[in-house]
Write a protein that holds these residues in place. Structure first.
Motif, PDB file in Angstrom:
ATOM      1  N   HIS A  75       0.845  -1.188   0.000  1.00 21.79           N
ATOM      2  CA  HIS A  75       0.000   0.000   0.000  1.00 21.79           C
ATOM      3  C   HIS A  75       0.878   1.235   0.000  1.00 21.79           C
ATOM      4  O   HIS A  75       2.098   1.144   0.130  1.00 21.79           O
ATOM      5  CB  HIS A  75      -0.907   0.001   1.239  1.00 21.79           C
ATOM      6  CG  HIS A  75      -0.159   0.112   2.534  1.00 21.79           C
ATOM      7  ND1 HIS A  75       0.494  -0.953   3.113  1.00 21.79           N
ATOM      8  CD2 HIS A  75       0.062   1.168   3.355  1.00 21.79           C
ATOM      9  CE1 HIS A  75       1.070  -0.555   4.238  1.00 21.79           C
ATOM     10  NE2 HIS A  75       0.821   0.730   4.413  1.00 21.79           N
ATOM     11  N   HIS A  77       0.596   5.789   0.978  1.00 23.01           N
ATOM     12  CA  HIS A  77      -0.186   6.842   1.645  1.00 23.01           C
ATOM     13  C   HIS A  77      -0.182   8.081   0.770  1.00 23.01           C
ATOM     14  O   HIS A  77       0.860   8.696   0.569  1.00 23.01           O
ATOM     15  CB  HIS A  77       0.406   7.120   3.026  1.00 23.01           C
ATOM     16  CG  HIS A  77       0.531   5.868   3.859  1.00 23.01           C
ATOM     17  ND1 HIS A  77      -0.553   5.236   4.394  1.00 23.01           N
ATOM     18  CD2 HIS A  77       1.606   5.114   4.191  1.00 23.01           C
ATOM     19  CE1 HIS A  77      -0.156   4.145   5.049  1.00 23.01           C
ATOM     20  NE2 HIS A  77       1.145   4.049   4.943  1.00 23.01           N
ATOM     21  N   GLU A  88       5.807   7.609   7.445  1.00 21.07           N
ATOM     22  CA  GLU A  88       5.638   6.565   8.446  1.00 21.07           C
ATOM     23  C   GLU A  88       6.989   5.946   8.796  1.00 21.07           C
ATOM     24  O   GLU A  88       7.703   5.500   7.905  1.00 21.07           O
ATOM     25  CB  GLU A  88       4.710   5.509   7.824  1.00 21.07           C
ATOM     26  CG  GLU A  88       4.475   4.274   8.623  1.00 21.07           C
ATOM     27  CD  GLU A  88       3.450   3.364   7.935  1.00 21.07           C
ATOM     28  OE1 GLU A  88       3.475   3.258   6.691  1.00 21.07           O
ATOM     29  OE2 GLU A  88       2.660   2.745   8.649  1.00 21.07           O
ATOM     30  N   HIS A 142       4.827   0.177  -0.120  1.00 22.52           N
ATOM     31  CA  HIS A 142       5.543  -0.671   0.833  1.00 22.52           C
ATOM     32  C   HIS A 142       4.650  -1.801   1.307  1.00 22.52           C
ATOM     33  O   HIS A 142       3.425  -1.686   1.304  1.00 22.52           O
ATOM     34  CB  HIS A 142       6.075   0.145   2.025  1.00 22.52           C
ATOM     35  CG  HIS A 142       5.043   0.950   2.752  1.00 22.52           C
ATOM     36  ND1 HIS A 142       4.481   2.088   2.214  1.00 22.52           N
ATOM     37  CD2 HIS A 142       4.467   0.796   3.973  1.00 22.52           C
ATOM     38  CE1 HIS A 142       3.608   2.593   3.073  1.00 22.52           C
ATOM     39  NE2 HIS A 142       3.572   1.815   4.154  1.00 22.52           N
TER      40      HIS A 142
END
Ligand code: ZN
Length: 185
Positions: A75, A77, A88, A142
């Motif tokens: 996924h 962001h 993150e 990632h």
């Protein structure tokens, strides 16, 4: 969707991992733990148990417990007009974690879930042990996978907006549904 029984069993097993890792979560946090199967219905292969510590408008802190070999799907962001995408930092506190980001192809320590090659495109491997950390920039694909003992990972980030995360696998639904009850992480 996962059954209420599987949800409770996964929470109990994840709580054991957290205790083994020396990470304190409160009874309320354990009760509210997300058992994210990403709508794929095979939690122990592609899934994650996520405890939310806090979300403010600016920062978020979570702890993720992964069962042996369990994989959080690929996924990233995204940014919106209202805020920049989530940056993150993942920090391993227990077990081994293999993290993948885009780059040269060398999946050696982990395993791409069978039949899902096209949805796991990030193949640059980072083998992480307790004390290792990695910062994933916004917009970077990632995915990560626990080793044989499972893993406990802190995720410390800028503002999290889980429902806007994008996944490579088009079959994924981020919000966890347990039985007829609709959970939220
Ligand atoms: Zn992420």
């Amino acid at each position: 969707m996962i059954s209420a029984e599987e949800h409770e069993a996964a929470k109990a097993q994840a709580a054991k991992l957290l205790r083994r890792a020396g990470v304190l979560v409160t009874a309320d946090e354990e009760r509210d733990m997300d058992t994210a199967d990403f709508g794929l219905g095979r939690l122990r292969v592609e899934g994650a148990q996520i405890v939310k510590w806090f979300d403010t408008p600016r920062v978020s802190a979570r702890v993720i417990a992964l069962f042996p070999g369990q994989t959080e799907p690929e996924h990233w962001h995204t940014s919106t007009s209202e805020h920049a995408g989530k940056e993150e930092t993942l920090r391993v506190v227990f077990g081994q974690l293999v993290l993948y980001v885009p780059g040269e192809s060398r999946v050696r320590h982990g395993v791409v879930p069978e039949g899902k090659e096209e949805y796991y495109t990030a193949r640059r491997e980072h083998v992480m042990s307790p004390g290792d950390q990695f910062t994933v920039p916004p917009g970077t694909k990632h995915w990560f996978q626990a080793g044989d003992d499972g893993a406990v990972v802190l995720t410390l980030s800028t503002r999290a907006t889980d429902d806007q995360d994008l996944f490579s696998d088009p079959n994924i639904v981020r919000l966890t549904r347990v039985g007829s009850w609709s959970g939220r992480a």
